[in-house]
Design an enzyme around this catalytic site. Structure first.
Site, mmCIF file in Angstrom:
data_model
loop_
_atom_site.group_PDB
_atom_site.id
_atom_site.type_symbol
_atom_site.label_atom_id
_atom_site.label_comp_id
_atom_site.label_asym_id
_atom_site.label_seq_id
_atom_site.Cartn_x
_atom_site.Cartn_y
_atom_site.Cartn_z
ATOM 1 N N ASN A 153 0.806 -1.223 0.000
ATOM 2 C CA ASN A 153 0.000 0.000 0.000
ATOM 3 C C ASN A 153 0.836 1.269 0.000
ATOM 4 O O ASN A 153 0.391 2.307 -0.456
ATOM 5 C CB ASN A 153 -0.967 0.005 1.195
ATOM 6 N N CYS A 327 1.054 7.759 12.415
ATOM 7 C CA CYS A 327 1.096 8.937 13.286
ATOM 8 C C CYS A 327 0.656 8.516 14.679
ATOM 9 O O CYS A 327 -0.501 8.187 14.894
ATOM 10 C CB CYS A 327 0.177 10.014 12.756
#
Ligand code: PLP
Length: 385
Positions: A153, A327
């Site tokens: 991905n 994150c």
């Protein structure tokens, strides 16, 4: 007030619901909202629509409809595949996967390790390639399943899953592939590839989020991960999400029709974008080789800058892209994929993923090519180093 224009280059994260898909599903939210397991006609009539959608997604894979198990997402499909392999082979506690899988696989494996399983995470070369001899050598008598993604991905790089399936068949070990990034971009033929299990997610192919599937080759033993009612031939409990399953069916049909468009038009746009960036921005370089790669994905490193800063300024210009980094609590971890390919933490932190789709246009690419170089120059000028 009109909302500012959005230039969307993050199709590997999720895709816009196609208008044709929305049209197909709306009647099932508005009028045909019954339960397909009901005995009365109002509910019962939905079973035929489920069958129809199942046939359409099966056609996308060249599978039989009975080999399709609808799930809630790609993550559920992959978790179910790994759990089932362990549950149906009680003596086997080893899993073999790669260091560059999506977190759906990596986090599931990490949890299984905590519960006493042994997991081997195969390394990749700087080109992002797997050593198939090492893969074969790593299969053990107690290996319950080999799980290797088809398309990455973050980088778009492809693993030779057909060859891996052949190795697993020869070594009599189950093979699962996370094919979430492939529909509409690669031809998927499970008869030719021959995985035992394969995961897909509808929101990557212009259907809504919240529906996925697990392909389960006929004859492969399976234990449901979500136990409940007898839905999905007893393989996945829970009342069927009929509107989303219908949407998935229509999206699968469109993905088949648009395969050649993705491989010509979208590929050409991606190539123009990539060449434009590499030519106009000094100190930029593609991560990974150009092929074999998804036709829509480009991952580029920008020397001396942080992806976080670039993404913020792109966002101000209405441009959506991604860093491919996880994150966590405000700090950007360098991408585990780029790190596994041998990139330094600094290079990984300065890398962006652009993933295009069928709704991108030439003017979108022009817009990005006009805005990105000054953003990089500005960030470099303001950086202390
Ligand atoms: N696997 C890959 C390769 C993905 O890109 C994604 C989504 O980003 C997933 C699995 C998870 O799919 P879902 O969001 O449907 O759980």
């Amino acid at each position: 007030m009109t909302s500012p224009a959005t230039y969307y280059f993050d199709n590997n994260a999720t895709t816009q619901v196609a208008p044709e898909v929305l049209d197909a599903m709306l009647p099932f939210l508005r009028d045909l909202w019954g339960n397909p397991s009901s005995t009365y006609a109002f509910g019962r009539q939905l079973a035929a629509h489920l069958d129809d959608a199942r046939a359409r997604v099966a056609a996308l894979l060249n599978a039989e409809p009975r080999e399709i198990v609808f799930t809630s997402c790609g993550t559920e499909s992959t978790n179910s595949a790994l759990h089932s392999a362990l549950a149906t082979q009680p003596g086997k506690r080893h899993l073999l996967t790669t260091a560059v899988e999506h977190s759906a696989t990596l986090k599931c494996c990490a949890l299984l390790q905590k519960h006493g399983c042994d997991v081997t995470f195969l390394p990749v070369s700087p080109d992002g390639a797997l050593d198939l001899a090492l893969l074969e050598k790593s299969i053990r008598p107690d290996t319950a399943i080999v799980s290797v993604m088809w398309a990455n991905n973050e980088t778009g790089l492809l693993f030779p899953v057909r060859d891996i399936a052949a190795i697993c068949r020869r070594r009599r070990v189950l093979f699962h592939t996370d094919a979430v990034q492939t529909p509409g971009k690669l031809k998927i033929d499970v008869r030719d590839l021959d995985p035992d299990l394969l995961s897909l997610s509808a929101h990557k192919l212009h259907a809504p989020k919240g529906i996925g599937l697990l392909y389960l080759k006929r004859g492969v033993k399976y234990q449901p991960h979500i136990a409940g009612g007898g839905q999905e031939r007893g393989r996945r409990g829970g009342t069927e999400n009929v509107p989303y399953i219908v949407a998935f069916g229509r999206a699968a049909e469109l993905a088949l029709e648009r395969l050649s468009y993705e491989n010509t038009h979208v590929r050409a746009l991606r190539d123009r974008l990539e060449a434009g960036i590499l030519q106009s921005i000094p100190g930029s370089a593609r991560n990974g080789p150009p092929e074999p790669r998804l036709p829509n994905t480009s991952n580029i490193a920008f020397e001396g800058v942080e992806a976080e800063g670039i993404l913020m300024l792109l966002d101000q210009a209405g441009i959506c892209a991604s860093s491919g980094s996880a994150c966590t609590t405000g700090s950007l971890d360098p991408s585990h994929v780029l790190t596994a390919m041998g990139c330094t933490a600094a290079r990984a932190r300065g890398s962006l993923r652009f993933s295009l789709g069928i709704y991108n246009t030439e003017p979108d690419v022009d817009y990005l090519l006009a805005h990105l170089p000054p953003i990089i120059a500005r960030l470099r000028a303001s950086s202390p180093g």
